[in-house]
Write a protein that holds these residues in place. Structure first.
Motif, PDB file in Angstrom:
ATOM      1  N   MET A  69     -17.618   9.326 -16.423  1.00 45.07           N
ATOM      2  CA  MET A  69     -17.429   8.186 -17.318  1.00 45.07           C
ATOM      3  C   MET A  69     -18.514   7.145 -17.079  1.00 45.07           C
ATOM      4  O   MET A  69     -18.847   6.823 -15.932  1.00 45.07           O
ATOM      5  CB  MET A  69     -16.059   7.553 -17.096  1.00 45.07           C
ATOM      6  CG  MET A  69     -15.775   6.367 -18.013  1.00 45.07           C
ATOM      7  SD  MET A  69     -14.139   5.620 -17.737  1.00 45.07           S
ATOM      8  CE  MET A  69     -14.359   4.900 -16.109  1.00 45.07           C
ATOM      9  N   ASP A  70     -19.050   6.620 -18.172  1.00 50.15           N
ATOM     10  CA  ASP A  70     -19.964   5.489 -18.109  1.00 50.15           C
ATOM     11  C   ASP A  70     -19.099   4.236 -18.020  1.00 50.15           C
ATOM     12  O   ASP A  70     -18.436   3.851 -18.984  1.00 50.15           O
ATOM     13  CB  ASP A  70     -20.845   5.462 -19.354  1.00 50.15           C
ATOM     14  CG  ASP A  70     -21.807   4.279 -19.371  1.00 50.15           C
ATOM     15  OD1 ASP A  70     -21.821   3.506 -18.394  1.00 50.15           O
ATOM     16  OD2 ASP A  70     -22.531   4.129 -20.369  1.00 50.15           O
ATOM     17  N   GLU A  71     -19.075   3.610 -16.852  1.00 48.90           N
ATOM     18  CA  GLU A  71     -18.182   2.468 -16.664  1.00 48.90           C
ATOM     19  C   GLU A  71     -18.555   1.287 -17.557  1.00 48.90           C
ATOM     20  O   GLU A  71     -17.707   0.437 -17.857  1.00 48.90           O
ATOM     21  CB  GLU A  71     -18.191   2.043 -15.196  1.00 48.90           C
ATOM     22  CG  GLU A  71     -17.497   3.046 -14.271  1.00 48.90           C
ATOM     23  CD  GLU A  71     -17.373   2.553 -12.853  1.00 48.90           C
ATOM     24  OE1 GLU A  71     -16.263   2.651 -12.289  1.00 48.90           O
ATOM     25  OE2 GLU A  71     -18.383   2.065 -12.299  1.00 48.90           O
ATOM     26  N   ALA A  72     -19.796   1.221 -17.999  1.00 51.42           N
ATOM     27  CA  ALA A  72     -20.223   0.111 -18.863  1.00 51.42           C
ATOM     28  C   ALA A  72     -19.607   0.203 -20.255  1.00 51.42           C
ATOM     29  O   ALA A  72     -19.355  -0.820 -20.902  1.00 51.42           O
ATOM     30  CB  ALA A  72     -21.741   0.085 -18.968  1.00 51.42           C
ATOM     31  N   THR A  73     -19.356   1.424 -20.715  1.00 48.20           N
ATOM     32  CA  THR A  73     -18.844   1.612 -22.078  1.00 48.20           C
ATOM     33  C   THR A  73     -17.459   2.252 -22.120  1.00 48.20           C
ATOM     34  O   THR A  73     -16.788   2.193 -23.157  1.00 48.20           O
ATOM     35  CB  THR A  73     -19.797   2.505 -22.887  1.00 48.20           C
ATOM     36  OG1 THR A  73     -19.839   3.815 -22.282  1.00 48.20           O
ATOM     37  CG2 THR A  73     -21.208   1.922 -22.901  1.00 48.20           C
ATOM     38  N   GLY A  74     -17.056   2.876 -21.025  1.00 49.45           N
ATOM     39  CA  GLY A  74     -15.785   3.591 -20.999  1.00 49.45           C
ATOM     40  C   GLY A  74     -15.842   4.961 -21.641  1.00 49.45           C
ATOM     41  O   GLY A  74     -14.828   5.655 -21.742  1.00 49.45           O
ATOM     42  N   LYS A  75     -17.040   5.393 -22.069  1.00 54.30           N
ATOM     43  CA  LYS A  75     -17.170   6.692 -22.726  1.00 54.30           C
ATOM     44  C   LYS A  75     -17.170   7.824 -21.704  1.00 54.30           C
ATOM     45  O   LYS A  75     -17.733   7.689 -20.616  1.00 54.30           O
ATOM     46  CB  LYS A  75     -18.455   6.734 -23.557  1.00 54.30           C
ATOM     47  CG  LYS A  75     -18.444   5.781 -24.739  1.00 54.30           C
ATOM     48  CD  LYS A  75     -19.752   5.835 -25.501  1.00 54.30           C
ATOM     49  CE  LYS A  75     -19.726   4.863 -26.697  1.00 54.30           C
ATOM     50  NZ  LYS A  75     -21.018   4.870 -27.430  1.00 54.30           N
ATOM     51  N   LEU A  76     -16.544   8.931 -22.107  1.00 52.91           N
ATOM     52  CA  LEU A  76     -16.475  10.120 -21.261  1.00 52.91           C
ATOM     53  C   LEU A  76     -17.552  11.125 -21.668  1.00 52.91           C
ATOM     54  O   LEU A  76     -17.857  11.274 -22.850  1.00 52.91           O
ATOM     55  CB  LEU A  76     -15.107  10.786 -21.379  1.00 52.91           C
ATOM     56  CG  LEU A  76     -13.910  10.054 -20.774  1.00 52.91           C
ATOM     57  CD1 LEU A  76     -12.625  10.778 -21.136  1.00 52.91           C
ATOM     58  CD2 LEU A  76     -14.042   9.934 -19.259  1.00 52.91           C
ATOM     59  N   TYR A  77     -18.096  11.823 -20.663  1.00 50.94           N
ATOM     60  CA  TYR A  77     -19.135  12.814 -20.909  1.00 50.94           C
ATOM     61  C   TYR A  77     -18.848  14.092 -20.119  1.00 50.94           C
ATOM     62  O   TYR A  77     -18.380  14.039 -18.972  1.00 50.94           O
ATOM     63  CB  TYR A  77     -20.511  12.283 -20.476  1.00 50.94           C
ATOM     64  CG  TYR A  77     -21.009  11.111 -21.282  1.00 50.94           C
ATOM     65  CD1 TYR A  77     -21.774  11.301 -22.433  1.00 50.94           C
ATOM     66  CD2 TYR A  77     -20.703   9.802 -20.901  1.00 50.94           C
ATOM     67  CE1 TYR A  77     -22.232  10.218 -23.178  1.00 50.94           C
ATOM     68  CE2 TYR A  77     -21.150   8.722 -21.639  1.00 50.94           C
ATOM     69  CZ  TYR A  77     -21.913   8.934 -22.773  1.00 50.94           C
ATOM     70  OH  TYR A  77     -22.360   7.866 -23.507  1.00 50.94           O
ATOM     71  N   TYR A  78     -19.142  15.211 -20.750  1.00 50.54           N
ATOM     72  CA  TYR A  78     -19.155  16.476 -20.017  1.00 50.54           C
ATOM     73  C   TYR A  78     -20.515  16.594 -19.349  1.00 50.54           C
ATOM     74  O   TYR A  78     -21.559  16.375 -19.985  1.00 50.54           O
ATOM     75  CB  TYR A  78     -18.920  17.660 -20.946  1.00 50.54           C
ATOM     76  CG  TYR A  78     -19.143  18.990 -20.260  1.00 50.54           C
ATOM     77  CD1 TYR A  78     -18.237  19.463 -19.326  1.00 50.54           C
ATOM     78  CD2 TYR A  78     -20.284  19.751 -20.521  1.00 50.54           C
ATOM     79  CE1 TYR A  78     -18.444  20.663 -18.670  1.00 50.54           C
ATOM     80  CE2 TYR A  78     -20.501  20.954 -19.871  1.00 50.54           C
ATOM     81  CZ  TYR A  78     -19.573  21.406 -18.942  1.00 50.54           C
ATOM     82  OH  TYR A  78     -19.793  22.585 -18.291  1.00 50.54           O
ATOM     83  N   ILE A  79     -20.524  16.948 -18.070  1.00 50.87           N
ATOM     84  CA  ILE A  79     -21.753  17.100 -17.294  1.00 50.87           C
ATOM     85  C   ILE A  79     -22.039  18.589 -17.169  1.00 50.87           C
ATOM     86  O   ILE A  79     -21.231  19.355 -16.636  1.00 50.87           O
ATOM     87  CB  ILE A  79     -21.612  16.458 -15.907  1.00 50.87           C
ATOM     88  CG1 ILE A  79     -21.220  14.973 -16.056  1.00 50.87           C
ATOM     89  CG2 ILE A  79     -22.913  16.585 -15.118  1.00 50.87           C
ATOM     90  CD1 ILE A  79     -20.812  14.314 -14.744  1.00 50.87           C
TER      91      ILE A  79
END
Length: 311
Positions: free
Chosen positions: A68-78
């Motif tokens: 998760m990008d804590e700045a935006t709250g968006k989740l990403y698959y790595i």
């Protein structure tokens, strides 16, 4: 920052402290949310998987996960091998992440990408192009998590009939989405009304695989495409009689890291994740914190269930 690293091949990862530099301009710093521990990760922790051979200790055996990008709250698959993920935070190249849609569950995504991906990559990258469309697909070992996922994957890619095989009649009866169920017995036989088999997805291996190939009928003018995916039987060898390969058109291949490329995986990730996010958390998931990883690594739950680390 806390992390877990293998410090001796064959030993559980140990909880430790590591330093994380600032991300480069091409990277993004993500908070790691969930990392699955499939057999591939355990093989890397043993130093036996090709992707770990020659690696230096201490070693992070993780493969992929959700951040998760804590700045935006968006989740990403790595993506696989993009960064060490048995850790609280990871710097990941932006080219190696894919944004997940609203409502995506990190544990579900981390848990399912590996089992769903095994059949997805097999049918998309190892089977002949487009050959799943209107095909009869036989799934050997269909009661496993990967086998159950393969039913949905094959159907989504256009299979017209799906045959499931397993030794346990009760668990086989509970698998949804099958057109035929065949109990795996010795000697192996397929009911005559099943007709020609186009693709075999094999999660079992060993003598069962050769038995299915011997029993399967081919459609005139088409190969029986056998794709090896796993060895649930625990047998290292698939015994094949030479005359079997001369008696019917069999195309033998495997699917896994090495048989398809990183570029193949990148090209397929969008479709794969699209299928995964529609699924809920499967039964039998076991979660544990990064701090507890060394103590539960060899536990029965961690070995027999779908083990997911939540840093």
């Amino acid at each position: 920052m806390k992390a877990a690293r293998v410090v001796s091949w064959g030993s559980p990862p140990q909880y430790c402290s590591v330093d994380l530099p600032a991300p480069s301009p091409s990277q993004i710093k993500l908070k790691v949310m969930a990392v699955a521990v499939p057999p591939l990760v355990r093989g890397r922790a043993l130093g036996k998987h090709p992707t770990a051979q020659g690696a230096a200790l201490p070693f992070d055996p993780s493969v992929d996960g959700v951040g998760m990008d804590e700045a935006t709250g968006k989740l990403y698959y790595i993506a696989p091998m993009a960064a060490p993920l048995f850790t609280e935070y990871a710097n990941v190249e932006r080219s190696n992440i894919i944004k997940l849609g609203p409502g995506a569950n990190p544990v579900a995504v981390a848990t399912l990408v590996n089992p769903v991906g095994s059949s997805w990559m097999a049918l998309r990258c190892r089977a002949l192009p487009g050959s799943c469309k209107n095909a009869t697909v036989l799934i050997l070992g269909v009661t496993s998590t990967s086998g159950r996922a393969a039913v949905d994957v094959a159907r989504s890619l256009g299979a017209s009939r799906i045959i499931g095989m397993s030794r346990n009649e009760d668990t086989l009866a509970a698998v949804q989405g099958l057109d035929h169920r065949v109990v795996l017995q010795d000697p192996i036989a397929l009911p005559p009304d099943i007709g020609p088999i186009h693709i075999v997805l094999d999660f079992v291996g060993g003598r069962a695989a050769s038995g299915v190939l011997a029993a399967a009928k081919a459609e005139p003018g088409k190969d029986i495409q056998y794709i090896h995916l796993g060895d649930l039987a625990g047998e290292d060898v698939i015994p094949l009689q030479a005359r079997l390969l001369n008696a019917k058109p069999i195309r033998i291949t495997g699917s896994g890291m090495g048989s398809w490329s990183k570029q193949d995986m990148k090209q397929e990730l969008g479709g794969l994740l699209g299928a995964v996010v529609k699924m809920g958390i499967p039964d039998g998931v076991f979660t544990a914190s990064l701090a507890d990883i060394s103590g539960i690594w060899e536990s029965e739950d961690a070995k027999k269930k779908r083990f997911v680390v939540i840093p």
